[in-house]
Scaffold this motif. Structure first.
Motif, PDB file in Angstrom:
ATOM      1  N   HIS A 129       0.761  -1.141  -0.171  1.00 45.37           N
ATOM      2  CA  HIS A 129      -0.090  -0.128   0.028  1.00 45.37           C
ATOM      3  C   HIS A 129       0.949   1.249  -0.179  1.00 45.37           C
ATOM      4  O   HIS A 129       1.722   1.317   0.858  1.00 45.37           O
ATOM      5  CB  HIS A 129      -0.940   0.102   1.301  1.00 45.37           C
ATOM      6  CG  HIS A 129      -1.709   1.132   1.089  1.00 45.37           C
ATOM      7  ND1 HIS A 129      -3.046   1.445   0.835  1.00 45.37           N
ATOM      8  CD2 HIS A 129      -1.463   2.384   2.024  1.00 45.37           C
ATOM      9  CE1 HIS A 129      -3.325   2.540   0.903  1.00 45.37           C
ATOM     10  NE2 HIS A 129      -2.585   3.265   1.691  1.00 45.37           N
ATOM     11  N   VAL A 130       0.785   2.129  -1.216  1.00 34.37           N
ATOM     12  CA  VAL A 130       1.695   3.175  -1.120  1.00 34.37           C
ATOM     13  C   VAL A 130       1.066   4.524  -0.587  1.00 34.37           C
ATOM     14  O   VAL A 130       0.009   4.771  -1.185  1.00 34.37           O
ATOM     15  CB  VAL A 130       2.430   3.284  -2.489  1.00 34.37           C
ATOM     16  CG1 VAL A 130       3.198   4.575  -2.702  1.00 34.37           C
ATOM     17  CG2 VAL A 130       3.121   1.896  -3.057  1.00 34.37           C
ATOM     18  N   ILE A 131       1.915   5.258   0.035  1.00 37.36           N
ATOM     19  CA  ILE A 131       1.167   6.619   0.204  1.00 37.36           C
ATOM     20  C   ILE A 131       2.361   7.627  -0.319  1.00 37.36           C
ATOM     21  O   ILE A 131       3.401   7.529   0.134  1.00 37.36           O
ATOM     22  CB  ILE A 131       1.118   6.805   1.817  1.00 37.36           C
ATOM     23  CG1 ILE A 131       0.166   5.783   2.316  1.00 37.36           C
ATOM     24  CG2 ILE A 131       0.629   8.400   2.161  1.00 37.36           C
ATOM     25  CD1 ILE A 131       0.112   5.592   3.870  1.00 37.36           C
ATOM     26  N   GLU A 132       1.862   8.367  -1.201  1.00 35.98           N
ATOM     27  CA  GLU A 132       2.921   9.501  -1.796  1.00 35.98           C
ATOM     28  C   GLU A 132       2.674  10.744  -1.210  1.00 35.98           C
ATOM     29  O   GLU A 132       1.398  11.364  -0.887  1.00 35.98           O
ATOM     30  CB  GLU A 132       2.579   9.584  -3.316  1.00 35.98           C
ATOM     31  CG  GLU A 132       2.769   8.500  -4.005  1.00 35.98           C
ATOM     32  CD  GLU A 132       2.566   8.521  -5.693  1.00 35.98           C
ATOM     33  OE1 GLU A 132       3.370   9.276  -6.149  1.00 35.98           O
ATOM     34  OE2 GLU A 132       1.475   8.043  -6.135  1.00 35.98           O
ATOM     35  N   LEU A 133       3.794  11.066  -0.248  1.00 37.33           N
ATOM     36  CA  LEU A 133       3.711  12.305   0.612  1.00 37.33           C
ATOM     37  C   LEU A 133       4.279  13.423  -0.090  1.00 37.33           C
ATOM     38  O   LEU A 133       5.758  13.313  -0.370  1.00 37.33           O
ATOM     39  CB  LEU A 133       4.574  11.679   1.791  1.00 37.33           C
ATOM     40  CG  LEU A 133       4.707  12.867   2.871  1.00 37.33           C
ATOM     41  CD1 LEU A 133       3.325  13.541   3.260  1.00 37.33           C
ATOM     42  CD2 LEU A 133       5.460  12.259   4.380  1.00 37.33           C
ATOM     43  N   ALA A 134       3.669  14.321  -0.568  1.00 37.33           N
ATOM     44  CA  ALA A 134       4.126  15.718  -1.364  1.00 37.33           C
ATOM     45  C   ALA A 134       5.256  16.443  -0.439  1.00 37.33           C
ATOM     46  O   ALA A 134       5.988  16.951  -1.535  1.00 37.33           O
ATOM     47  CB  ALA A 134       2.756  16.396  -1.892  1.00 37.33           C
ATOM     48  N   ASP A 135       5.107  16.456   0.676  1.00 39.09           N
ATOM     49  CA  ASP A 135       6.064  17.249   1.223  1.00 39.09           C
ATOM     50  C   ASP A 135       6.490  16.591   2.769  1.00 39.09           C
ATOM     51  O   ASP A 135       5.738  16.603   3.640  1.00 39.09           O
ATOM     52  CB  ASP A 135       5.572  18.695   1.646  1.00 39.09           C
ATOM     53  CG  ASP A 135       6.586  19.666   2.192  1.00 39.09           C
ATOM     54  OD1 ASP A 135       7.677  18.993   2.581  1.00 39.09           O
ATOM     55  OD2 ASP A 135       6.541  20.928   2.334  1.00 39.09           O
ATOM     56  N   GLY A 136       7.483  15.717   2.518  1.00 39.22           N
ATOM     57  CA  GLY A 136       7.847  15.058   3.808  1.00 39.22           C
ATOM     58  C   GLY A 136       8.734  15.736   4.652  1.00 39.22           C
ATOM     59  O   GLY A 136       9.095  15.098   5.483  1.00 39.22           O
ATOM     60  N   ASN A 137       8.694  17.069   4.455  1.00 38.02           N
ATOM     61  CA  ASN A 137       9.274  18.032   5.584  1.00 38.02           C
ATOM     62  C   ASN A 137       8.093  18.935   6.225  1.00 38.02           C
ATOM     63  O   ASN A 137       8.406  19.798   7.097  1.00 38.02           O
ATOM     64  CB  ASN A 137      10.336  18.954   4.740  1.00 38.02           C
ATOM     65  CG  ASN A 137      11.423  18.287   4.325  1.00 38.02           C
ATOM     66  OD1 ASN A 137      11.809  18.331   3.074  1.00 38.02           O
ATOM     67  ND2 ASN A 137      12.244  17.741   5.240  1.00 38.02           N
ATOM     68  N   ASP A 138       6.757  18.688   6.030  1.00 36.75           N
ATOM     69  CA  ASP A 138       5.739  19.110   6.556  1.00 36.75           C
ATOM     70  C   ASP A 138       5.065  18.108   7.644  1.00 36.75           C
ATOM     71  O   ASP A 138       4.782  17.279   6.980  1.00 36.75           O
ATOM     72  CB  ASP A 138       4.731  19.666   5.433  1.00 36.75           C
ATOM     73  CG  ASP A 138       3.685  20.353   6.090  1.00 36.75           C
ATOM     74  OD1 ASP A 138       3.609  21.571   6.317  1.00 36.75           O
ATOM     75  OD2 ASP A 138       2.492  19.707   6.119  1.00 36.75           O
TER      76      ASP A 138
END
Length: 273
Positions: free
Chosen positions: A203-212
């Protein structure tokens, strides 16, 4: 903790990365800074851990597969109370328990010795399988680099995790786009990362801003609800995040700041406080 409080902790983690690498005159600040927000969220919000009892049986496990980002992990562990923050100044010194790559035998809070790229994820998969076998409830988290996933062993481990439906396993890919020799596109692109993990039954979660922090929270909340499949969070991050002259600069993958650069970087991070 609130998102704002976690962001403040992450800022202190970044300062610790600079303290350690500056004192050692070596180390890997770039990928430590890109992962600081994720590491902070894991240890202060997501994981079941206790600094007073680092080996408690039901603790969640964390494996830093990109072991060169040890300065980021050490700084997070120090902020969480596993050992004094002052110990960060001993990074890579002879006799220190904070060496260039994590050592589970010497450093409180380190669950797996890592450093040879690609191998940490196999250890994490083994931990998750063991929990399933023995009926334990702990979860396993593993942080990989986007350059690291060029290693074939990563995909052997991913194939096993997907086929065995290890829904107690969460992989996080620190997708900052840079590795030691250049961009991942120049060296050996593993793109499209998300599609590859989906093909391996994640199950893949694409995190647009991994610094937020808010987006990180939402990603891990979603991961907790997934059943019958391992999770991979693909987090878009900025290498060198938080220090203007380090951001998106491949040269800061494995170079320590000199005195002048250290002062400038710490001044920038102090303004964020």
């Amino acid at each position: 903790m609130t998102d704002a409080e976690l962001a403040q902790v992450a800022n202190e983690v970044r300062k610790g990365v600079l303290v350690g690498t500056h004192a050692a005159k070596s180390g890997h600040p770039g990928g430590s800074l890109s992962a600081a927000d994720i590491l902070t969220y894991l240890y202060f919000e997501e994981m079941n851990v206790d600094p007073a009892d680092p080996h408690k049986a039901d603790r969640d496990r964390f494996v830093l597969s990109k072991g060169h980002a040890a300065p980021g992990l050490y700084s997070t562990l120090a902020q969480r109370g596993y050992f004094p923050v002052e110990d960060l100044e001993t990074l890579r010194h002879i006799g220190s328990h904070l060496q260039g790559h994590p050592n589970m035998n010497d450093t409180p809070g380190v669950d797996m010795s890592t450093g040879s790229l690609g191998q940490g994820v196999s250890a994490a998969v083994g931990m998750a399988l063991a929990a399933k076998h023995w009926g334990d409830t702990y979860r396993v988290y593993c942080l990989l680099g986007d350059g690291e996933i060029e290693e074939g062993q990563v995909w052997e481990a991913a194939m096993f995790a997907g086929n065995h439906q290890l829904d107690n396993l969460v992989l996080i890919v620190d997708h900052n786009g840079l590795q030691i020799d250049g961009t991942i596109e120049e060296v050996n692109s593993a793109m499209p990362i998300a599609d590859k993990f989906r093909a391996f039954k994640f199950h893949v979660i694409e995190l647009a801003d991994g610094n937020d922090i808010a987006q990180i929270r939402a990603a891990f909340d979603e991961a907790r609800g997934v059943k019958d499949a391992p999770v991979c969070i693909v987090a878009e991050t900025v290498k060198g995040k938080g220090v203007s002259f380090m951001e998106n600069q491949v040269g800061w993958h494995g170079k320590a700041p000199n005195d002048e650069q250290y002062e400038q970087a710490m001044a920038e991070l102090s303004k964020e406080a």
